[in-house]
Design a protein around this motif. Structure first.
Motif, PDB file in Angstrom:
ATOM      1  N   UNK A 201       0.611  -1.308   0.032  1.00 51.14           N
ATOM      2  CA  UNK A 201       0.021   0.170   0.004  1.00 51.14           C
ATOM      3  C   UNK A 201       0.917   1.258   0.017  1.00 51.14           C
ATOM      4  N   UNK A 202       0.117   2.435   0.172  1.00 53.21           N
ATOM      5  CA  UNK A 202       0.971   3.690  -0.077  1.00 53.21           C
ATOM      6  C   UNK A 202       0.290   4.653   0.987  1.00 53.21           C
ATOM      7  N   UNK A 203       1.063   5.499   1.293  1.00 59.29           N
ATOM      8  CA  UNK A 203       0.540   6.535   2.313  1.00 59.29           C
ATOM      9  C   UNK A 203       0.061   7.771   1.872  1.00 59.29           C
ATOM     10  N   UNK A 204      -0.839   8.444   2.386  1.00 63.50           N
ATOM     11  CA  UNK A 204      -1.426   9.651   1.807  1.00 63.50           C
ATOM     12  C   UNK A 204      -1.958  10.539   3.208  1.00 63.50           C
ATOM     13  N   UNK A 205      -2.217  11.798   3.050  1.00 58.10           N
ATOM     14  CA  UNK A 205      -2.612  12.461   4.287  1.00 58.10           C
ATOM     15  C   UNK A 205      -3.614  13.679   3.703  1.00 58.10           C
ATOM     16  N   UNK A 206      -4.858  13.627   3.955  1.00 56.84           N
ATOM     17  CA  UNK A 206      -5.862  14.531   3.476  1.00 56.84           C
ATOM     18  C   UNK A 206      -5.778  15.823   4.607  1.00 56.84           C
ATOM     19  N   UNK A 207      -5.265  15.898   5.679  1.00 59.05           N
ATOM     20  CA  UNK A 207      -5.358  16.966   6.788  1.00 59.05           C
ATOM     21  C   UNK A 207      -4.098  17.955   6.476  1.00 59.05           C
ATOM     22  N   UNK A 208      -2.986  17.202   6.182  1.00 58.75           N
ATOM     23  CA  UNK A 208      -1.688  18.203   6.154  1.00 58.75           C
ATOM     24  C   UNK A 208      -0.771  17.525   5.251  1.00 58.75           C
ATOM     25  N   UNK A 209      -0.636  18.129   4.084  1.00 57.58           N
ATOM     26  CA  UNK A 209       0.233  17.764   3.133  1.00 57.58           C
ATOM     27  C   UNK A 209       1.098  18.669   2.400  1.00 57.58           C
ATOM     28  N   UNK A 210       1.770  18.369   1.416  1.00 53.34           N
ATOM     29  CA  UNK A 210       2.360  19.437   0.565  1.00 53.34           C
ATOM     30  C   UNK A 210       1.723  19.236  -0.981  1.00 53.34           C
ATOM     31  N   UNK A 211       1.045  20.055  -1.311  1.00 52.24           N
ATOM     32  CA  UNK A 211       0.562  20.072  -2.703  1.00 52.24           C
ATOM     33  C   UNK A 211      -0.647  19.341  -2.855  1.00 52.24           C
ATOM     34  N   UNK A 256      -1.919  10.586   8.692  1.00 52.33           N
ATOM     35  CA  UNK A 256      -1.481   9.831   7.667  1.00 52.33           C
ATOM     36  C   UNK A 256      -2.397   8.695   7.277  1.00 52.33           C
ATOM     37  N   UNK A 257      -2.680   8.187   6.242  1.00 47.16           N
ATOM     38  CA  UNK A 257      -3.887   6.934   6.169  1.00 47.16           C
ATOM     39  C   UNK A 257      -2.744   6.146   5.173  1.00 47.16           C
ATOM     40  N   UNK A 258      -3.148   4.760   5.589  1.00 43.88           N
ATOM     41  CA  UNK A 258      -2.386   3.589   4.709  1.00 43.88           C
ATOM     42  C   UNK A 258      -3.607   3.160   3.645  1.00 43.88           C
ATOM     43  N   UNK A 259      -3.067   3.200   2.342  1.00 43.88           N
ATOM     44  CA  UNK A 259      -4.437   2.795   1.484  1.00 43.88           C
ATOM     45  C   UNK A 259      -5.216   1.519   1.328  1.00 43.88           C
ATOM     46  N   UNK A 260      -4.305   0.720   2.011  1.00 37.91           N
ATOM     47  CA  UNK A 260      -4.915  -0.795   2.155  1.00 37.91           C
ATOM     48  C   UNK A 260      -5.708  -0.949   3.233  1.00 37.91           C
ATOM     49  N   UNK A 261      -5.625  -0.326   4.179  1.00 31.14           N
ATOM     50  CA  UNK A 261      -6.321  -0.265   5.633  1.00 31.14           C
ATOM     51  C   UNK A 261      -7.531   0.915   5.688  1.00 31.14           C
ATOM     52  N   UNK A 262      -7.358   1.957   5.203  1.00 32.34           N
ATOM     53  CA  UNK A 262      -7.934   3.126   5.427  1.00 32.34           C
ATOM     54  C   UNK A 262      -7.796   3.770   6.856  1.00 32.34           C
ATOM     55  N   UNK A 264      -5.986   5.898   9.573  1.00 34.69           N
ATOM     56  CA  UNK A 264      -5.057   6.864   9.761  1.00 34.69           C
ATOM     57  C   UNK A 264      -4.282   6.814  11.295  1.00 34.69           C
ATOM     58  N   UNK A 265      -3.016   7.316  11.263  1.00 35.26           N
ATOM     59  CA  UNK A 265      -2.512   7.334  12.235  1.00 35.26           C
ATOM     60  C   UNK A 265      -0.805   7.654  11.822  1.00 35.26           C
ATOM     61  N   UNK A 266       0.174   7.202  12.558  1.00 36.86           N
ATOM     62  CA  UNK A 266       1.610   7.341  12.116  1.00 36.86           C
ATOM     63  C   UNK A 266       2.247   6.067  11.724  1.00 36.86           C
ATOM     64  N   UNK A 267       3.089   6.178  10.576  1.00 37.50           N
ATOM     65  CA  UNK A 267       3.669   5.194   9.982  1.00 37.50           C
ATOM     66  C   UNK A 267       4.881   5.312   9.879  1.00 37.50           C
ATOM     67  N   UNK A 268       5.857   4.407  10.191  1.00 40.02           N
ATOM     68  CA  UNK A 268       7.225   4.431   9.757  1.00 40.02           C
ATOM     69  C   UNK A 268       7.681   4.459   8.280  1.00 40.02           C
ATOM     70  N   UNK A 269       8.595   5.272   8.021  1.00 38.75           N
ATOM     71  CA  UNK A 269       8.941   5.321   6.522  1.00 38.75           C
ATOM     72  C   UNK A 269      10.370   5.350   6.435  1.00 38.75           C
ATOM     73  N   UNK A 270      11.094   5.108   7.399  1.00 38.58           N
ATOM     74  CA  UNK A 270      12.689   4.966   6.998  1.00 38.58           C
ATOM     75  C   UNK A 270      13.061   4.034   8.488  1.00 38.58           C
ATOM     76  N   UNK A 271      14.215   3.203   8.345  1.00 38.56           N
ATOM     77  CA  UNK A 271      14.395   2.355   9.161  1.00 38.56           C
ATOM     78  C   UNK A 271      15.747   1.981   9.126  1.00 38.56           C
ATOM     79  N   UNK A 272      16.552   1.635  10.284  1.00 35.49           N
ATOM     80  CA  UNK A 272      17.916   1.204   9.771  1.00 35.49           C
ATOM     81  C   UNK A 272      18.248  -0.140  11.046  1.00 35.49           C
ATOM     82  N   UNK A 273      19.053  -1.049  10.489  1.00 35.39           N
ATOM     83  CA  UNK A 273      19.489  -2.037  11.448  1.00 35.39           C
ATOM     84  C   UNK A 273      20.862  -2.139  10.954  1.00 35.39           C
ATOM     85  N   UNK A 274      21.870  -1.670  11.628  1.00 39.59           N
ATOM     86  CA  UNK A 274      23.299  -2.041  11.718  1.00 39.59           C
ATOM     87  C   UNK A 274      23.664  -1.653  10.344  1.00 39.59           C
TER      88      UNK A 274
END
Length: 343
Positions: A201-211, A256-262, A264-274
């Protein structure tokens, strides 16, 4: 004669009265015409109809003082970028299977050109690997002298190539996976080898976004070398990212909303492991997006990540990891292992 004169005078008098009445009536009607009320046209003001946009500016900078590192990049096979201006621009051919390039005027290479330029300007070599069924260059051969590897979501790999990358990760090679909602299962499998994952899925935000709703904002969750100096970045159509242990380095803001579940909340978009890191969006690296908000700071941190590790202890043995099952015809020049360096 007198009757004629009288009749003519009467006609003239009547005519004058009629014309005068019409004129006065016209004036009365004109003066009594209601005026339209003033209409508020502020909503047509360009300053009010243009969506709110993130600030633009800044430069990609690296803090690392390292130099001479070799970074291999696989930004997708040539079959996906062979139309239009997507082919690389060769600047030298030393007779080997490696062709040098300054990138491309379009296609998948263009998306990482700002990052490539930053690495080259800081004294590092960038090698573009182009796998797939037309490749006659082994990925293991390309990675033998590499310090780091970057793969973009559109890239695909053979089982042997995936095995090579897992060995590279196990040997300590820095690996950056730039993902997106359309990423292949191959890149997801490589991420899992480093204890990281992406969701569908993809993330989108109807409340606060850029463009528009796909331009989601993300902020650091804590202290991480990936997000040092970053207050906020903007991603466009990102996919969720997480780690099997620990918190993500960046989270899309609340709402922010996830397209597959609809949901809204917060979602991780970057992570590192070693020595492995995953970013859930490749668009932020493109020339038109990399200087928005703190995207340039994030890009500089990713460049530092790629060159900061120790030299991996790679030993691929007799790996026959050719890009695909078919070798190209003798008349077709190889397109793999393209490089760009500062020389």
């Amino acid at each position: 004669m007198s009757s004629t004169t009288t009749l003519l005078g009467t006609f003239v008098a009547v005519f004058v009265l009629i014309v005068g009445a019409v004129s006065v009536g016209g004036l009365v009607v004109h003066d009594g015409t209601p005026q339209p009320a003033e209409v508020d046209t502020d909503h047509w003001d360009s300053e009010t109809i243009v969506p709110e946009q993130a600030p633009d500016g800044g430069e990609i900078e690296m803090d690392s003082t390292e130099s001479g590192k070799t970074i291999v990049i696989h930004a997708g096979s040539s079959s996906t970028s062979s139309f239009g201006m997507g082919q690389p621009i060769p600047v030298r051919d030393d007779g080997s299977d490696h062709r040098l390039s300054v990138g491309s005027l379009g296609g998948v290479d263009r998306d990482v050109n700002p990052l490539v330029s930053t690495l080259v300007e800081n004294g590092h070599e960038v090698v573009f690997y182009d796998g797939g069924p037309t490749s006659n260059v082994k990925l293991s051969q390309t990675l033998e002298d590499a310090d780091a590897f970057l793969t973009v979501g559109s890239a695909t790999y053979t089982p042997t190539e995936r095995n090579t990358l897992e060995q590279f990760i196990d040997s300590g090679g820095r690996t950056l996976i730039v993902s997106n909602p359309g990423s292949t299962g191959d890149t997801a499998q490589i991420a899992s080898a480093g204890g990281l994952y992406t969701d569908a899925g993809y993330l989108y935000n109807l409340e606060e976004n850029d463009n528009n709703h796909l331009g989601v904002y993300a902020e650091p969750t804590g202290d991480s070398s990936l997000t040092e100096g970053v207050d906020r970045v903007v991603l466009r159509g990102a996919t969720p990212v997480g780690a099997s242990s620990g918190e993500p380095a960046l989270e899309a803001i609340n709402g922010t909303t996830l397209s597959t579940t609809r949901e809204a909340g917060t979602y991780g978009v970057a992570a590192r492991n070693d020595n492995v890191a995953v970013i859930g969006d490749e668009s932020f690296l493109t020339p038109e997006n990399v200087h928005r908000v703190d995207n340039d700071v994030l890009a500089g941190n990713l460049a530092d990540f790629l060159v900061a590790g120790q030299e991996p202890n790679t030993d691929f043995g007799n790996d026959s990891g050719v890009g695909g099952p078919n070798r190209p015809p003798m008349t077709q020049p190889p397109q793999s292992g393209q490089t760009a360096d500062s020389s």
